[in-house]
Design a protein around this motif. Structure first.
Motif, mmCIF file in Angstrom:
data_model
loop_
_atom_site.group_PDB
_atom_site.id
_atom_site.type_symbol
_atom_site.label_atom_id
_atom_site.label_comp_id
_atom_site.label_asym_id
_atom_site.label_seq_id
_atom_site.Cartn_x
_atom_site.Cartn_y
_atom_site.Cartn_z
ATOM 1 N N LYS A 117 0.698 2.917 -0.485
ATOM 2 C CA LYS A 117 0.778 2.900 0.984
ATOM 3 C C LYS A 117 0.901 4.310 1.575
ATOM 4 N N LEU A 118 1.326 5.274 0.758
ATOM 5 C CA LEU A 118 1.499 6.643 1.231
ATOM 6 C C LEU A 118 0.234 7.484 1.096
ATOM 7 N N HIS A 119 -0.823 6.881 0.540
ATOM 8 C CA HIS A 119 -2.071 7.628 0.352
ATOM 9 C C HIS A 119 -3.053 7.279 1.462
ATOM 10 N N ILE A 120 -3.524 8.298 2.182
ATOM 11 C CA ILE A 120 -4.538 8.132 3.212
ATOM 12 C C ILE A 120 -5.736 8.988 2.828
ATOM 13 N N LYS A 121 -6.919 8.396 2.884
ATOM 14 C CA LYS A 121 -8.125 9.120 2.505
ATOM 15 C C LYS A 121 -8.367 10.282 3.459
ATOM 16 N N GLU A 157 2.813 -3.126 1.007
ATOM 17 C CA GLU A 157 2.468 -2.675 2.361
ATOM 18 C C GLU A 157 1.195 -1.841 2.411
ATOM 19 N N SER A 158 0.321 -1.965 1.415
ATOM 20 C CA SER A 158 -0.917 -1.189 1.403
ATOM 21 C C SER A 158 -2.078 -2.053 1.870
ATOM 22 N N GLY A 159 -3.163 -1.399 2.262
ATOM 23 C CA GLY A 159 -4.360 -2.103 2.720
ATOM 24 C C GLY A 159 -5.602 -1.310 2.376
ATOM 25 N N ILE A 160 -6.736 -1.747 2.946
ATOM 26 C CA ILE A 160 -8.009 -1.106 2.655
ATOM 27 C C ILE A 160 -7.990 0.372 3.015
ATOM 28 N N ASP A 164 -8.856 4.929 -1.668
ATOM 29 C CA ASP A 164 -9.842 6.013 -1.719
ATOM 30 C C ASP A 164 -10.506 5.919 -3.088
ATOM 31 N N MET A 165 -11.699 5.331 -3.121
ATOM 32 C CA MET A 165 -12.331 5.023 -4.401
ATOM 33 C C MET A 165 -12.641 6.285 -5.212
#
Length: 524
Positions: A117-121, A157-160, A164-165
């Motif tokens: 959940k803390l990773h944003i592309k 709490e994570s989503g699409i 980050d593929m």
């Protein structure tokens, strides 16, 4: 018979290792010696376990192992893996706690946690993120050579928007190519159904040698692999651990920057750094393209040329320092206090004394290290003590810094044989670890000042920095929330378009039916 087969197997493995090394030298090094980092080449030639790892992972096919070694070594040089340290990675990446090592599974494999959940592309930070993962893996490889890791993807709490593929593929490659035999298993906990398609792609990347290591589990099934003592409460565990930085978890006394000592003298640090450090940290948090500047202090070893000045100034520095009340009786030195240094937030509570007393008949060298060098000054941090003499070490907090129970100090001591002070640095490089006395001290943060008073005593600059850091954290959360809302809104809009299309189709069909009925009822 079994022993004979075992000996044959060992001989075959030895031959494979030598063949791999010889072919590597003849086929991959013949064109250019600059193709790889010389340190990696040297390790391949001297460490059998490294070569064996590549061979085992490629089923002892030398051709395949060589391809893997080539790809791995090229990656290591491109990313500068051998030189990675905390000063190269943006500080905000450590502060988020998106990735860290902590705890063990039921097979005693170290747990490598990914908080999805803390990773944003973000394309701007992808290189730093790759170095960040390599930093953790390289750090563990040096600390526990040859021991596998269990990777845990916490999908709570994570989503699409958090997937980050390209980054996931990089993590897979780290275990598939760059660190062979490192992966014990990869556990994905409570994966949302909407991400099933993405993880089907991930499974295809793992390949047959690693596909069996992938485990999709619920919270209740997770305890099959990991005991509750190493699981957080939201996963049904009892582990009270909460990530914070610094220091790094499970690494109380590893040098935070590098092993070559401070970049500048403490006097320069003292005069130039207090206001600049906070500003740099804030800028790096807001702009991920800014590379964090190297910290100026390591474990605070003093310059020996300034030692005479330090001794003459000890009474001034010790003024107002908290006197120790307890003593640890050591084999070389008595250390006071015995267990902890107590710091408060008041102006006269930011200094403590460590008193070292030589109980031997020889000169004793000492040095003091800390897990939070950016917060504390230690003077003198490295020197020697004559037989029967005592040395007072002043430990003080930098300007607005606050002591934390997680901060630690390590006092190291070793007997010397008529070695001059100018040779002290070389002495520490050569002294056997078995002859070094170590004593650890923790920090105690006192609540001696009421919160209201403390706020009044805080300088406007410190208050602004604190508020700015809180604002930065809040903004990151808002951005993540907005991303998830945007995804849901797009889904709703897509559904609305589909429903609108269906309604139009139904209207057309209805009109067509009415037309056909009307035509059928007309007299021929």
């Amino acid at each position: 018979m079994a022993e004979h087969e075992s000996n044959e197997g060992e001989q075959d493995l030895t031959k494979k290792i030598e063949e791999t090394r010889q072919r590597f030298k003849n086929e991959l090094l013949q064109d250019s010696t600059d193709r790889y980092d010389s340190r990696d080449v040297e390790r391949l030639q001297t460490e059998d376990a490294l070569v064996e790892g590549y061979l085992t992972w490629r089923l002892y096919v030398v051709d395949d192992a060589l391809k893997m070694i080539d790809e791995s070594f090229l990656w290591r040089k491109e990313l500068g893996v051998n030189d990675l340290n905390e000063s190269i990675i943006p500080k905000w990446m450590f502060e988020t706690g998106a990735v860290y090592l902590h705890g063990y599974d039921k097979e005693d494999n170290k747990l490598f946690w990914f908080k999805v959940k803390l990773h944003i592309k973000d394309a701007k930070t992808i290189v730093d993120k790759k170095k960040y993962i390599a930093f953790w893996l390289e750090r563990y490889a040096k600390k526990e050579p040859g021991k596998p890791l269990t990777v845990v993807f916490d999908m709570a709490e994570s989503g699409i928007s958090n997937i980050d593929m390209d980054f996931v593929k990089y993590v897979i490659n780290c275990f598939k190519v760059y660190y062979p035999k490192f992966l014990s298993k990869m556990i994905i906990v409570d994966m949302p159904w909407i991400m099933n398609a993405a993880w089907k792609i991930v499974k295809s990347w793992l390949g047959p040698e690693a596909i069996s290591k992938l485990k999709f589990v619920s919270k209740t099934e997770l305890q099959t692999y990991i005991g509750p003592e190493y699981l957080p409460p939201h996963m049904g565990g009892t582990d009270p651990f909460k990530y914070s930085y610094p220091p790094l978890p499970d690494d109380d006394f590893q040098t935070p920057i590098c092993d070559i000592g401070p970049r500048v003298s403490e006097d320069e640090t003292e005069s130039k750094e207090p206001e600049n450090n906070s500003k740099d940290a804030l800028e790096s948090s807001f702009n991920s393209e800014i590379v964090a500047k190297p910290k100026k202090v390591n474990f605070l070893e003093d310059s020996f040329r300034a030692e005479d000045n330090d001794r003459g100034d000890v009474n001034v520095r010790a003024k107002g320092a908290r006197k120790p009340q307890t003593t640890f009786k050591g084999s070389l030195l008595d250390v006071s206090p015995a267990e902890e240094l107590s710091f408060g937030s008041g102006e006269f509570e930011k200094k403590c004394l460590i008193i070292l007393s030589n109980v031997t008949k020889n000169q004793v060298a000492f040095k003091v290290r800390t897990t939070a060098p950016e917060k504390y000054r230690v003077k003198p941090s490295s020197s020697s003590c004559e037989p029967g003499a005592s040395v007072e070490i002043v430990v003080s907090l930098h300007g607005g810094a606050q002591a934390s129970p997680q901060d630690r100090f390590l006092v190291m001591a070793a007997e010397m044989e008529s070695v001059g002070t100018q040779e002290l640095a070389q002495f520490w490089k050569e002294v056997p670890k078995t002859k070094v006395m170590e004593h650890r001290l923790r920090c105690n943060a006192l609540d001696s000042v009421k919160p209201g008073v403390n706020l009044l005593r805080e300088s406007p600059v410190d208050t602004a920095i604190s508020e700015q850091q809180e604002l930065n954290t809040a903004l990151m959360r808002v951005m993540a929330c907005n991303s998830r809302l945007e995804q849901k809104l797009n889904s709703c809009l897509w559904m609305q378009k589909v429903l609108t299309g269906l309604v139009l189709v139904l209207v057309v069909l209805n009109l067509l039916c009415l037309y056909l009925l009307g035509t059928a009822q007309q007299p021929s």
